[in-house]
Enzyme design. Structure first.
Site, PDB file in Angstrom:
ATOM      1  N   LYS A 286       0.886  -1.161   0.000  1.00  0.00           N
ATOM      2  CA  LYS A 286       0.000   0.000   0.000  1.00  0.00           C
ATOM      3  C   LYS A 286       0.927   1.215   0.000  1.00  0.00           C
ATOM      4  CE  LYS A 286      -4.223   1.502   2.282  1.00  0.00           C
ATOM      5  NZ  LYS A 286      -5.102   1.615   1.108  1.00  0.00           N
TER       6      LYS A 286
HETATM    7  N1  PPE Z   1      -7.560  -1.711  -3.305  1.00  0.00           N
HETATM    8  C1  PPE Z   1      -6.977  -0.493  -3.142  1.00  0.00           C
HETATM    9  C2  PPE Z   1      -6.217   0.095  -4.275  1.00  0.00           C
HETATM   10  C3  PPE Z   1      -7.121   0.179  -1.924  1.00  0.00           C
HETATM   11  O1  PPE Z   1      -6.545   1.360  -1.772  1.00  0.00           O
HETATM   12  C4  PPE Z   1      -7.875  -0.391  -0.883  1.00  0.00           C
HETATM   13  C5  PPE Z   1      -8.056   0.335   0.417  1.00  0.00           C
HETATM   14  C6  PPE Z   1      -8.448  -1.659  -1.088  1.00  0.00           C
HETATM   15  C7  PPE Z   1      -8.266  -2.293  -2.303  1.00  0.00           C
HETATM   16  C8  PPE Z   1      -9.205  -2.367  -0.007  1.00  0.00           C
HETATM   17  O2  PPE Z   1      -8.329  -2.813   1.004  1.00  0.00           O
HETATM   18  P1  PPE Z   1      -8.792  -2.988   2.520  1.00  0.00           P
HETATM   19  O3  PPE Z   1      -8.979  -1.646   3.095  1.00  0.00           O
HETATM   20  O4  PPE Z   1      -7.716  -3.770   3.151  1.00  0.00           O
HETATM   21  O5  PPE Z   1     -10.073  -3.765   2.478  1.00  0.00           O
HETATM   22  N2  PPE Z   1      -8.194   1.747   0.274  1.00  0.00           N
HETATM   23  C9  PPE Z   1      -8.009   2.612   1.405  1.00  0.00           C
HETATM   24  C10 PPE Z   1      -7.846   4.046   0.966  1.00  0.00           C
HETATM   25  C11 PPE Z   1      -9.020   4.942   0.918  1.00  0.00           C
HETATM   26  C12 PPE Z   1      -8.630   6.402   0.713  1.00  0.00           C
HETATM   27  O6  PPE Z   1      -9.283   7.096  -0.086  1.00  0.00           O
HETATM   28  O7  PPE Z   1      -7.703   6.892   1.370  1.00  0.00           O
HETATM   29  C13 PPE Z   1      -9.052   2.372   2.479  1.00  0.00           C
HETATM   30  O8  PPE Z   1     -10.116   1.834   2.194  1.00  0.00           O
HETATM   31  O9  PPE Z   1      -8.774   2.687   3.628  1.00  0.00           O
END
Ligand code: PPE
Length: 304
Positions: free
Chosen positions: A158
């Site tokens: 991330k």
């Molecule tokens: N794909 C991406 C690219 C991504 O950034 C997230 C989280 C996910 C999938 C889902 O991952 P998880 O949170 O582990 O279920 N995106 C974060 C960023 C949001 C933002 O705008 O800042 C979040 O959901 O916290």
């Protein structure tokens, strides 16, 4: 964004307005930094962080991937997040944003000698794609941007830099009057949303692409467990855009987005154009877990 009282910076609790860094911070120029997004929910037994251990592990894995040495251990980072929530005295649900970044002192691309700084901010944050979106679904556009290639970026991290692609896709979708972008991989199969993983349902089967071209989403993994508990058949396989158009239901998962139904993709109405039945069932099961209403998943909660 709602201001909070304190932000944790390298071991200290700093007043929100004083949480500043130098303009020559390495990450600001060259984009090597890693972060997390974690939510804490107001449960009946007080504020509880959802899957703190898994998020903090992913943060350290992201740092490992991008060759940043974290000055703090898993336990130290977990405790810092817990202490931060204690000190801030939040009244409602909270979003936690830890960031490991390269600080001031070194310029030029070779990053290894740059100092490593860590900050953790937390603030009260409501629904990411709107309360209306959670209830009735959102309109989604397939992006003209391909999701970052695995040949040149590292999507299991991330990493700050990965989000330029997401930002451009999100901007394009909103500019076109949609609420979120859905990105294809370089071969044209569904990858993920700008900040969410993706699911469809066809004939009662829950389908989500493998994580080859998406973040290993903690919310996605949670939803898959809940589906397994309910005996819903699951497939992890590639999905094409035309299959999305004819899906019975579709939704996004993410820490911020939680479980957000999708009611339209590129002008094609999905199912009956409302939150689907299985989506609704999984969404409410997810909220039961994060709000501490499902004793089987109490171990996912860290009470403050
Ligand atoms: N794909 C991406 C690219 C991504 O950034 C997230 C989280 C996910 C999938 C889902 O991952 P998880 O949170 O582990 O279920 N995106 C974060 C960023 C949001 C933002 O705008 O800042 C979040 O959901 O916290």
């Amino acid at each position: 964004m709602e201001k909070a009282k304190y932000i944790w910076m390298d071991g200290d609790f700093v007043n929100w307005d004083d949480a500043k860094i130098h303009i020559l911070s390495h990450t600001l120029h060259y984009g090597n930094g890693v972060f997390e997004g974690t939510r804490a929910y107001k449960t009946e037994k007080g504020l509880a962080i959802f899957r703190l251990r898994d998020h903090t592990k992913r943060l350290l894995n992201s740092a490992k991937i991008t060759m940043i040495k974290s000055p703090y251990t898993l336990e130290e980072l977990e405790n810092a997040q817990i202490e931060l929530l204690k000190k801030n005295d939040f009244k409602s649900n909270v979003y936690i944003r830890p960031l490991i970044f390269l600080g001031y002192g070194v310029m030029g691309l070779y990053h290894v000698n740059a100092p490593v700084n860590v900050s953790i901010a937390a603030w009260e944050w409501g629904s990411y794609l709107g309360d209306e979106g959670l209830e009735n679904g959102i309109r989604v556009k397939i992006s003209s941007f391909a999701r970052n290639s695995v040949k040149s970026t590292m999507g299991k991290a991330k990493a700050v830099a990965n989000y330029l692609n997401s930002q451009m896709a999100k901007f394009e979708a909103l500019e076109a009057g949609y609420e979120e972008a859905l990105l294809l991989d370089e071969e044209g199969f569904i990858a993920e949303g700008s900040g969410e993983c993706f699911f469809i349902i066809r004939d009662g089967v829950l389908i989500s692409p493998p994580n080859d071209n998406s973040l290993e989403s903690i919310t996605q993994e949670t939803v898959l467990r809940l589906a397994r508990d309910k005996g819903i058949p699951i497939e992890r396989r590639r999905v094409t855009r035309d299959e999305v158009y004819i899906a019975d239901e579709a939704f996004f998962t993410g820490t911020a987005a939680e479980v957000t139904p999708i009611n339209e993709v590129d002008g094609r109405v999905i199912g009956n154009g409302k939150r689907g039945e299985i989506t609704k069932e999984l969404q409410s099961a997810y909220f039961d877990v994060v709000y501490g209403r499902n004793p089987e998943y109490e171990h996912f909660l860290t009470y403050i």
